[in-house]
Design an enzyme around this catalytic site. Structure first.
Site, PDB file in Angstrom:
ATOM      1  N   LYS A 247       8.098 -88.658  26.682  1.00 63.20           N
ATOM      2  CA  LYS A 247       6.986 -88.876  25.746  1.00 63.20           C
ATOM      3  C   LYS A 247       7.012 -87.882  24.584  1.00 63.20           C
ATOM      4  CE  LYS A 247       4.941 -92.450  27.575  1.00 63.20           C
ATOM      5  NZ  LYS A 247       5.219 -93.772  26.971  1.00 63.20           N
TER       6      LYS A 247
ATOM      7  N   TYR B 203       8.852 -87.802  32.592  1.00 61.40           N
ATOM      8  CA  TYR B 203       7.926 -88.564  31.735  1.00 61.40           C
ATOM      9  C   TYR B 203       7.482 -87.728  30.527  1.00 61.40           C
ATOM     10  CZ  TYR B 203       3.772 -91.561  30.848  1.00 61.40           C
ATOM     11  OH  TYR B 203       2.818 -92.383  30.303  1.00 61.40           O
TER      12      TYR B 203
HETATM   13  P1  NAP Z   1       1.518-100.639  33.065  1.00 59.44           P
HETATM   14  O1  NAP Z   1       0.224-101.305  33.371  1.00 59.44           O
HETATM   15  O2  NAP Z   1       2.386-100.197  34.192  1.00 59.44           O
HETATM   16  O3  NAP Z   1       2.347-101.591  32.068  1.00 59.44           O
HETATM   17  C1  NAP Z   1       3.648-101.265  31.660  1.00 59.44           C
HETATM   18  C2  NAP Z   1       4.422-102.549  31.471  1.00 59.44           C
HETATM   19  O4  NAP Z   1       5.768-102.210  31.035  1.00 59.44           O
HETATM   20  C3  NAP Z   1       4.568-103.327  32.782  1.00 59.44           C
HETATM   21  O5  NAP Z   1       4.291-104.699  32.584  1.00 59.44           O
HETATM   22  C4  NAP Z   1       6.029-103.092  33.144  1.00 59.44           C
HETATM   23  O6  NAP Z   1       6.592-104.118  33.932  1.00 59.44           O
HETATM   24  C5  NAP Z   1       6.665-103.028  31.766  1.00 59.44           C
HETATM   25  N1  NAP Z   1       8.011-102.461  31.827  1.00 59.44           N
HETATM   26  C6  NAP Z   1       8.446-101.459  32.631  1.00 59.44           C
HETATM   27  N2  NAP Z   1       9.750-101.239  32.433  1.00 59.44           N
HETATM   28  C7  NAP Z   1      10.157-102.125  31.486  1.00 59.44           C
HETATM   29  C8  NAP Z   1      11.395-102.394  30.865  1.00 59.44           C
HETATM   30  N3  NAP Z   1      12.509-101.697  31.187  1.00 59.44           N
HETATM   31  N4  NAP Z   1      11.475-103.375  29.938  1.00 59.44           N
HETATM   32  C9  NAP Z   1      10.370-104.092  29.615  1.00 59.44           C
HETATM   33  N5  NAP Z   1       9.160-103.893  30.166  1.00 59.44           N
HETATM   34  C10 NAP Z   1       9.048-102.904  31.094  1.00 59.44           C
HETATM   35  O7  NAP Z   1       1.263 -99.332  32.178  1.00 59.44           O
HETATM   36  P2  NAP Z   1       0.182 -98.979  31.049  1.00 59.44           P
HETATM   37  O8  NAP Z   1      -0.733 -97.980  31.626  1.00 59.44           O
HETATM   38  O9  NAP Z   1      -0.338-100.191  30.380  1.00 59.44           O
HETATM   39  O10 NAP Z   1       1.137 -98.172  30.069  1.00 59.44           O
HETATM   40  C11 NAP Z   1       1.650 -98.696  28.846  1.00 59.44           C
HETATM   41  C12 NAP Z   1       2.272 -97.551  28.075  1.00 59.44           C
HETATM   42  O11 NAP Z   1       1.294 -96.557  27.819  1.00 59.44           O
HETATM   43  C13 NAP Z   1       3.418 -96.850  28.806  1.00 59.44           C
HETATM   44  O12 NAP Z   1       4.420 -96.465  27.893  1.00 59.44           O
HETATM   45  C14 NAP Z   1       2.745 -95.636  29.383  1.00 59.44           C
HETATM   46  O13 NAP Z   1       3.659 -94.610  29.627  1.00 59.44           O
HETATM   47  C15 NAP Z   1       1.769 -95.294  28.272  1.00 59.44           C
HETATM   48  N6  NAP Z   1       0.638 -94.476  28.669  1.00 59.44           N
HETATM   49  C16 NAP Z   1      -0.238 -94.897  29.639  1.00 59.44           C
HETATM   50  C17 NAP Z   1      -1.311 -94.068  29.981  1.00 59.44           C
HETATM   51  C18 NAP Z   1      -2.313 -94.451  31.037  1.00 59.44           C
HETATM   52  O14 NAP Z   1      -3.154 -93.588  31.390  1.00 59.44           O
HETATM   53  N7  NAP Z   1      -2.295 -95.649  31.563  1.00 59.44           N
HETATM   54  C19 NAP Z   1      -1.488 -92.844  29.323  1.00 59.44           C
HETATM   55  C20 NAP Z   1      -0.588 -92.464  28.343  1.00 59.44           C
HETATM   56  C21 NAP Z   1       0.468 -93.288  28.014  1.00 59.44           C
HETATM   57  P3  NAP Z   1       6.595-103.934  35.549  1.00 59.44           P
HETATM   58  O15 NAP Z   1       5.158-103.912  35.958  1.00 59.44           O
HETATM   59  O16 NAP Z   1       7.359-105.131  36.014  1.00 59.44           O
HETATM   60  O17 NAP Z   1       7.297-102.622  35.795  1.00 59.44           O
END
Ligand code: NAP
Length: 259
Positions: A164, A160
């Site tokens: 990133k 990851y």
């Molecule tokens: P999340 O709630 O898990 O949402 C991610 C979404 O992406 C889910 O709906 C997932 O679907 C979808 N997804 C996964 N693989 C995919 C694919 N191949 N094609 C299309 N859609 C796909 O995560 P989040 O926390 O909102 O994170 C959103 C972004 O922010 C991510 O890139 C994450 O790495 C980044 N981020 C998050 C945090 C944090 O603390 N939450 C911090 C830094 C960065 P499924 O549920 O069906 O897999």
């Protein structure tokens, strides 16, 4: 001729947000819709996008659900073409779709590695390549990549953090390549944001959610964890007309210099 406004359906600019069924992506989609964009809510499964689309439409916005795996080149081409046909040329792209497959290096499988690199890096590459054709034609565009504080290194996240950090390099290079066409490319690097992703991590390490949040907040200078709206606000700025002279930047949204 200088950059002009493009990609509009009536007064709407068309935006695609990937991984927008829930979490940060869903909030970014709602926020962009509030600011007048027609939004393609893209995720793996079209039905999972229904709530985000309904939220937007109920508030008078314009949105459509689009199913695609961002790591699948043909699915991406089909999805972007469909958005262009149904809503108009996409001129805003938020590469947000993400997954985690955490493990220490000696336990990390090739599948863990390929899955995470595939969704984040190949996904952002494929989506950007497909969408830029519409942006450069319009002479105006915005790409926002969702990176992470993990880019700076985090135990158990070799895949990851590499993905990133890679997104930050992609951001800077695309900013150089696409800038002359009126397209800016930037990244937002969130710290701890309360979403399903962080809930799943708490479950995996066996810490009750409230304790997990409290411990994280104690280590963050502003003494709270982030909400999806904290990230969506910065995404919306970077997607706006006002951000036209901001390019190739990584903005940490982490309640401090880093998470
Ligand atoms: P999340 O709630 O898990 O949402 C991610 C979404 O992406 C889910 O709906 C997932 O679907 C979808 N997804 C996964 N693989 C995919 C694919 N191949 N094609 C299309 N859609 C796909 O995560 P989040 O926390 O909102 O994170 C959103 C972004 O922010 C991510 O890139 C994450 O790495 C980044 N981020 C998050 C945090 C944090 O603390 N939450 C911090 C830094 C960065 P499924 O549920 O069906 O897999």
């Amino acid at each position: 001729m200088g950059p002009r406004r493009g990609g509009t359906v009536g007064r709407h600019r068309v935006a695609i947000v990937t991984g927008a069924a829930q979490g940060i992506g869903a909030e970014a989609a709602r926020r962009l819709a509030r600011e007048g964009h027609a939004v393609a809510v893209l995720d793996l499964d079209e039905h999972s996008c229904a709530d985000t689309v309904a939220d937007i439409v109920d508030k008078g916005g314009m949105a459509t659900a689009v199913a695609a795996d961002v790591a699948d080149a043909e699915a991406v081409e089909r999805a972007v073409t469909r958005v262009a046909d149904e809503l108009g040329p996409p001129v805003v792209l938020v590469n947000n779709a993400g997954v985690t497959r955490d493990a220490l290096l000696h336990k990390m499988t090739e599948v863990d590695w390929d899955t995470v690199i595939g969704v984040h890096m190949r996904g952002a590459f494929l989506m950007s390549r497909a969408a830029q054709a519409h942006m450069t034609r319009a002479g105006w565009g915005r790409i926002v990549n969702i990176s992470s504080v993990s880019a700076l290194g985090l135990r158990g996240q070799a895949n990851y953090s590499a993905a990133k950090a890679g997104l930050q390099g992609l951001t800077k290079t695309l900013a150089i390549e696409l800038g002359p066409f009126g397209v800016t490319v930037n990244a937002v690097a969130p710290g701890f944001i309360a979403t399903e992703m962080t809930r799943r991590t708490a479950e995996r390490v066996g810490v009750p959610w409230e304790d997990y949040v409290d411990r994280a907040a104690a280590a963050i200078p502003v003494r709270r964890v982030g909400e999806p709206a904290d990230v969506a606000a910065v995404v919306a700025f970077l997607a706006s007309e006002d951000a036209g002279f901001v390019a190739g930047q990584v903005i940490y949204v982490a309640g401090g210099p880093k998470g």
